[in-house]
Scaffold this active site. Structure first.
Site, PDB file in Angstrom:
ATOM      1  N   GLN A  98       0.830  -1.210   0.000  1.00  8.10           N
ATOM      2  CA  GLN A  98       0.000   0.000   0.000  1.00  8.10           C
ATOM      3  C   GLN A  98       0.860   1.253   0.000  1.00  8.10           C
ATOM      4  OE1 GLN A  98      -2.977  -0.066   3.016  1.00  8.10           O
ATOM      5  NE2 GLN A  98      -4.042   1.748   2.274  1.00  8.10           N
ATOM      6  N   TRP A 141      -0.711  -3.607   3.945  1.00  7.78           N
ATOM      7  CA  TRP A 141       0.332  -2.609   4.168  1.00  7.78           C
ATOM      8  C   TRP A 141       1.720  -3.202   3.915  1.00  7.78           C
ATOM      9  CZ3 TRP A 141      -1.513  -0.249   9.500  1.00  7.78           C
ATOM     10  CH2 TRP A 141      -2.622   0.564   9.254  1.00  7.78           C
TER      11      TRP A 141
END
Length: 559
Positions: free
Chosen positions: A99, A288
């Site tokens: 991300q 993430w």
């Protein structure tokens, strides 16, 4: 005015997804092969006139022109970022999805799950593309949209800041398939900012055309672990999330490093032997690419020393890539919601997978004509689009001694193009549906639009739990064989939107759109709707704020 629905299309659900992948729609009329050929012949790299590399492609508010977050953004091609860019390095994997500065973890979780199914991935991300052979600065991707597959082309100019990709990127710095996929999806939805915040299942559906099932992990079925095993074997896409009690908790990190209201993908399940006792494990990934679970069975946790070293090596538990193992009991305690996108769609509740029959309706709610609102507005409710289905055969696997034979039906009501409308200040509408059994005296010989008197005297046989502002509201119902009327609606009347309504059934269903004229003066209808229809015995319908039920539906808030 008449209800202007696009019509009825029937098609069987197939293992490779719904819609015609062999005959994709060229999004915005752009033909990849023709455009690439023109660029190769002219020696000029492609610049997409439909999604130009300019501030409007980034967004309209937080990422709008002149916003602080877009200061210093430079659009660069991969050939300007590294000496030898690659489309895919060593196969597309879930670690290629990291991300950036965009709150689209829901999408990244869906992409990470997509990489686990090579066949599905090759459809969404055609592999015959590279920066070496026939490179012309143009790439293509395919998505399912409201009943059909569309092909989206983009140029390879990507937003960067300080020489680094601003949004989605691969852990391998020379690989660009995932960044280009995100750009194509942003184009489909109008801008990058339009992707901020959403539900993982939305990405699942757009990558597969599949149908969804949800499980509340506070009340899991006894065989859930086996269902997850079977789903992963079938190539289904799975995501999960943790409840929040308020928007302030969104993205809050727990003591054991789990992120609330954040979309995780489920990437595996395994059973290991611990001192002669079986232990069920589940593998999750944080899009993430970091922030991992620190409890039992996390990286370097003492539990790993209790199993065979070869088995430990097989499970590869040490990588710091956002992926981690945890025990299945811990998973049930820590997480609140599991989402499964069934590709066939197959029934995961039976050992033998089976195909479902699909009826697809396309329609529109039009202000002053077919936008009648929910059952709280009896003066206009009857003007909503109406569709009829015939359920002729009961399911084969009827449970003995449990009432009359029934047909299992999955219903999905999806509003169209609402992400694109965000820049106009038009978000998701609150939507829902009701199912009415058609009485014998009306069955089989009328296609007329049923009026107020019918709804005054008949209660729904089934309906969606609530009207809620999600792209899709779905429900699983069991109905006796017969004819049924489906009424999709917005919560309030006079709301404009296109929609599609999907009806999956175990046995083949027949569908019919009811196209009778709905006449009325819009102003008069509005006044009567506000009046409220005193004395009409209709069930009260409630509207739900998706923020209050964020994790209930797998909603991932933007960062």
């Amino acid at each position: 005015m008449a209800a202007q629905a696009a019509g009825v299309r029937r098609q069987r659900a197939a293992a490779e997804g719904l819609g015609s992948h062999q005959n994709v729609v060229k999004y915005m009329g752009q033909d990849f092969e023709a455009l690439r050929r023109q660029c190769l012949d002219s020696g000029v790299l492609f610049k997409d006139p439909e999604f130009p590399a300019c501030p409007s492609a980034l967004g309209y508010k937080d990422l709008g022109p002149g916003s602080p977050q877009t200061q210093g953004v430079v659009w660069r091609r991969p050939t300007e970022l590294c000496p030898s860019p690659q489309f895919i390095v060593g196969g597309a994997t879930r670690t290629d999805v990291c991300q950036g500065d965009l709150g689209d973890c829901w999408l990244l979780a869906a992409i990470a799950s997509l990489t686990l199914n090579e066949k599905l991935l090759s459809r969404v991300v055609p592999g015959d593309q590279s920066f070496q052979e026939n490179y012309a600065g143009i790439f293509r991707f395919q998505f399912w949209q409201y009943g059909e597959w569309v092909e989206v082309v983009v140029d390879d100019r990507l937003p960067t800041k300080d020489g680094e990709l601003l949004f989605l990127h691969s852990a391998e710095g020379t690989e660009f398939w995932s960044a280009l996929l995100e750009k194509a999806y942003a184009k489909l939805n109008g801008s990058y900012e339009a992707l901020a915040g959403g539900s993982t299942v939305e990405g699942f559906e757009d990558f597969t055309g599949g149908i969804l099932e949800f499980y509340d992990l506070r009340k899991p079925p006894a065989n859930l672990y086996r269902l997850i095993q079977k789903a992963l074997r079938a190539g289904s896409l799975l995501g999960c999330s943790i409840d929040v009690s308020s928007a302030a908790e969104a993205e809050a990190v727990t003591r054991q490093k789990l992120v609330k209201s954040h979309a995780y993908s489920v990437t595996g399940v395994e059973e290991v032997d611990v001192g002669g006792r079986p232990e069920q494990l589940i593998r999750l990934r944080n899009p993430w690419g970091e922030v991992e679970w620190t409890g039992a069975w996390s990286d370097d946790a003492p539990e790993w020393s209790r199993i065979d070293p070869r088995r430990r090596q097989e499970l590869d538990n040490k990588a710091e890539d956002g992926e981690f193992w945890m025990s299945f009991p811990d998973f049930l305690v820590q997480f609140s919601r599991l989402e499964i996108c069934n590709l066939s769609p197959d029934s995961l509740s039976s050992e033998e997978a089976h195909k479902w029959s699909l009826v697809l309706f396309q329609g529109r709610w039009a202000r002053g004509a077919t936008a009648g609102g929910c059952q709280n507005y009896p003066a206009t409710y009857w003007t909503n689009p109406q569709f009829k289905i015939h359920l002729d055969e009961a399911d084969e696997d009827q449970e003995e001694g449990v009432g009359e034979p029934c047909c299992t039906v999955l219903l999905g009501l999806m509003q169209k193009d609402r992400r694109r409308r965000r820049r106009l200040g038009q978000g998701l509408l609150s939507i829902g549906f009701a199912v009415y059994q058609v009485p014998e005296e009306l069955a089989g010989h009328t296609d007329a639009h049923l009026g107020r008197d019918f709804f005054r005297g008949h209660q729904p046989a089934a309906c969606s739990d609530t009207h809620i502002s999600l792209r899709e509201v779905w429900g699983r119902v069991r109905l006796p064989p017969g004819e049924y009327l489906l009424v999709p609606s917005t919560f309030e009347p006079f709301k404009d939107s296109d929609f599609c309504l999907r009806v999956f059934s175990e046995k083949k269903a027949r569908g019919l759109e009811i196209e009778d004229v709905v006449a009325g003066n819009p102003c008069e209808m509005r006044a009567r709707a506000i009046e409220g229809g005193t004395g009409w015995l209709l069930p009260r319908v409630y509207q739900v704020d998706p923020g209050a039920l964020a994790s209930r539906v797998g909603w991932a808030h933007p960062q």
